[in-house]
Design a protein around this motif. Structure first.
Motif, short mmCIF file in Angstrom:
data_model
loop_
_atom_site.label_atom_id
_atom_site.label_comp_id
_atom_site.label_asym_id
_atom_site.label_seq_id
_atom_site.Cartn_x
_atom_site.Cartn_y
_atom_site.Cartn_z
N PHE A 1 44.82 -31.14 -57.71
CA PHE A 1 46.16 -31.65 -58.00
C PHE A 1 46.70 -31.01 -59.27
O PHE A 1 47.88 -30.65 -59.35
CB PHE A 1 46.11 -33.17 -58.16
N LEU A 2 45.85 -30.86 -60.28
CA LEU A 2 46.28 -30.24 -61.53
C LEU A 2 46.64 -28.77 -61.31
O LEU A 2 47.60 -28.26 -61.90
CB LEU A 2 45.16 -30.36 -62.57
N PHE A 3 45.90 -28.10 -60.45
CA PHE A 3 46.19 -26.70 -60.10
C PHE A 3 47.59 -26.57 -59.51
O PHE A 3 48.38 -25.70 -59.90
CB PHE A 3 45.13 -26.21 -59.11
N VAL A 4 47.93 -27.46 -58.59
CA VAL A 4 49.26 -27.44 -57.97
C VAL A 4 50.33 -27.80 -59.00
O VAL A 4 51.40 -27.16 -59.06
CB VAL A 4 49.32 -28.40 -56.76
N THR A 5 50.05 -28.80 -59.83
CA THR A 5 51.03 -29.25 -60.82
C THR A 5 51.38 -28.14 -61.81
O THR A 5 52.55 -27.93 -62.15
CB THR A 5 50.47 -30.46 -61.60
N VAL A 6 50.35 -27.42 -62.27
CA VAL A 6 50.59 -26.36 -63.25
C VAL A 6 51.47 -25.26 -62.68
O VAL A 6 52.27 -24.65 -63.40
CB VAL A 6 49.24 -25.79 -63.75
N ALA A 7 51.37 -25.02 -61.37
CA ALA A 7 52.25 -24.03 -60.74
C ALA A 7 53.72 -24.43 -60.92
O ALA A 7 54.58 -23.58 -61.22
CB ALA A 7 51.93 -23.91 -59.25
N TYR A 8 54.01 -25.70 -60.79
CA TYR A 8 55.40 -26.17 -60.95
C TYR A 8 55.81 -26.25 -62.41
O TYR A 8 57.00 -26.10 -62.73
CB TYR A 8 55.56 -27.52 -60.24
N SER B 1 54.88 -19.30 -63.05
CA SER B 1 54.17 -20.21 -62.16
C SER B 1 52.90 -19.57 -61.63
O SER B 1 51.82 -20.18 -61.63
CB SER B 1 55.08 -20.61 -61.00
N ILE B 2 53.02 -18.32 -61.19
CA ILE B 2 51.84 -17.62 -60.67
C ILE B 2 50.80 -17.44 -61.76
O ILE B 2 49.60 -17.64 -61.54
CB ILE B 2 52.26 -16.25 -60.07
N SER B 3 51.26 -17.08 -62.98
CA SER B 3 50.33 -16.87 -64.09
C SER B 3 49.56 -18.15 -64.42
O SER B 3 48.33 -18.14 -64.54
CB SER B 3 51.09 -16.39 -65.33
N MET B 4 50.30 -19.27 -64.56
CA MET B 4 49.65 -20.53 -64.89
C MET B 4 48.73 -20.99 -63.76
O MET B 4 47.64 -21.52 -64.00
CB MET B 4 50.70 -21.60 -65.18
N SER B 5 49.18 -20.78 -62.52
CA SER B 5 48.36 -21.19 -61.37
C SER B 5 47.07 -20.39 -61.30
O SER B 5 46.00 -20.94 -61.03
CB SER B 5 49.15 -21.00 -60.07
N LEU B 6 47.20 -19.08 -61.54
CA LEU B 6 46.01 -18.24 -61.47
C LEU B 6 45.05 -18.55 -62.61
O LEU B 6 43.83 -18.47 -62.45
CB LEU B 6 46.41 -16.77 -61.51
N GLU B 7 45.61 -18.92 -63.78
CA GLU B 7 44.76 -19.30 -64.90
C GLU B 7 43.98 -20.57 -64.57
O GLU B 7 42.75 -20.61 -64.71
CB GLU B 7 45.58 -19.50 -66.16
#
Length: 473
Positions: free
Chosen positions: A60-67, A255-261
């Protein structure tokens, strides 16, 4: 007298960053605090529940960080318009941001509801999949209101009305703790829902936070000049192409950067699950403490983005560079403090989450202790890269950092983690050993990128000034 003056300016810039970051840190810590209290409650229910529910929190945190990355384009735009006092344009940006993020939430819901299929493919037991799946479904109830809260929070931060953030944040954590107890244990006539009650309480708190933001913006006079709730078709659909372009050029790469991190840490959690439930539960304890430090650094990063974007808008690149490096210094100091806690006080941190009543619990505590010590050595470089990425967003530079992060974390990081963990058989400590290598590379890449880009703009600015002076003379 030059040295004291320089020290005073240095102190003033650090102070300015911290004053702006403080409400943001409180807001981010409130969200992390919700997850923190959830994990504590899951640990009290047992190591097995901690493993299943904590993996769902990671996803859930992974998805949230993307947004959060998508919303960063709105924060940068509002900050820039706020310095020019273009109030109605700010309102337009916020309105369109809400509708765009609502449409894009479909992708997030799809990930939340389909991730367990991937877990089954990777070999998790049926019970783990069932618990993770149901926990994610409960969390998804409050997913969309949480996204709206992100937009409204970025708007409030962008116009520098930070006291509101503190008020709402102080509401969230105690309410979540109370709801956790009521729904997990079935107190005072509430249904006893176990770990699913913990997820439901988090969703209800996210809905409540969104409602509070809406009420504050709607009823307070200070926000009326922005016309956030002006829903006339002409106002609503005018110039939507420019915001979509900013979402594409800044929001999507961020979004991609934060999600990949964060995705690196999610993959690490999956690797831990492949090692076993004890490693997964222990890793979640460590990750939850890492997340606290991450949120503090993220607040400083957003403050750095604000100041860099303000000075870049006024073409004062020297000050933008100065604030960026002051931000990196603060990030390094904060991360060093977290590393100190991990090394010398990890037993105390572990005792917050889990007891020692069973053999399973004792094993989890031992594994978590060894992971804490290794994880400490990833904190400083991870903090620095987080800050410098915020500075790069202030320069509207997001695509190249995204590629640098892909190389550091996924082209190099994930294979190295797998190699150290499974081929070289270092186990759970090997996972974090690989993370150290990945975060170090990312920090080096991003600092060099920022230094090159800001120096290029400084040189160009000086050249333009010289040309203007020659023309005037």
């Amino acid at each position: 007298m030059t040295v004291p003056r320089a020290n005073f300016i240095y102190f003033q810039k650090c102070r300015a960053l911290l004053l702006f970051a403080a409400p943001l840190i409180i807001a981010l810590l409130s969200q992390a605090g919700i997850n923190f209290s959830d994990v504590i409650m899951l640990g009290r229910l047992g190591a097995h529940q901690l493993a299943g529910g904590a993996l769902a929190i990671n996803i859930f945190l992974f998805v949230t960080v993307a947004y959060i990355g998508l919303c960063s384009s709105i924060f940068v735009r509002v900050s820039s318009l706020g310095s020019q006092e273009k109030h109605q344009e700010i309102g337009s940006v916020v309105r369109k941001g809400v509708i765009i993020i609502t449409f894009l939430s479909v992708v997030g819901f799809a990930v939340l509801f389909s991730f367990t299929t991937l877990l089954a493919y990777l070999g998790f037991t049926f019970m783990d999949i069932q618990e993770t799946n149901e926990y994610l479904r409960m969390l998804s109830i409050g997913f969309l209101p949480m996204l709206w809260s992100l937009i409204l929070k970025d708007f409030i931060c962008g116009v520098n009305k930070l006291r509101v953030i503190i008020i709402v944040s102080l509401f969230a954590i105690p309410v979540n703790v109370i709801m956790n107890y009521l729904l997990a244990y079935g107190l005072f006539g509430f249904p006893k829902m176990g770990l699913y009650g913990i997820a439901l309480s988090t969703s209800l708190v996210n809905i409540g936070v969104c409602f509070l933001y809406i009420c504050i913006i709607f009823f307070q006079k200070a926000y009326r000049k922005f016309e956030i709730f002006n829903l006339s078709p002409r106002q609503f659909f005018a110039d939507e192409a420019s915001l979509l372009k900013r979402f594409r050029d800044i929001g999507v790469p961020s979004s991609i950067s934060m999600s990949l991190e964060l995705g690196l840490f999610t993959v690490s959690a999956i690797f831990m699950g492949m090692i076993g439930n004890i490693a997964l539960a222990a890793n979640q304890i460590v990750f939850q403490c890492v997340d606290i430090g991450f949120m503090i650094v993220m607040g400083i990063s957003q403050a750095t983005t604000f100041y860099v974007s303000q000075y870049v808008a006024n073409k004062n690149y020297l000050e933008a560079k100065s604030y960026a490096f002051h931000g990196m210094f603060l990030g390094a100091v904060t991360s060093s403090m977290m590393a100190f806690l991990f090394i010398f006080f990890h037993k105390l941190l572990i005792s917050i989450f889990i007891g020692d009543t069973t053999t399973h619990d004792v094993s989890t505590r031992l594994v978590a202790g060894s992971i804490f010590v290794v994880a400490a050595f990833s904190q400083i470089q991870d903090g620095v890269q987080n800050i410098v990425n915020g500075a790069l967003r202030g320069l509207d530079d997001t695509k190249i950092p995204m590629y640098l992060l892909i190389i550091a974390y996924w082209v190099i990081g994930v294979p190295v983690i797998y190699l150290i963990t499974f081929e070289l058989k270092f186990g759970s400590e090997g996972v974090w050993g690989g993370i150290i290598i990945a975060t170090t590379l990312c920090a080096i890449f991003c600092v060099r990128r920022f230094n090159w880009l800001i120096n290029q703009r400084i040189r160009k600015s000086r050249t333009d000034v010289k040309k203007e002076l020659v023309f005037i003379s």
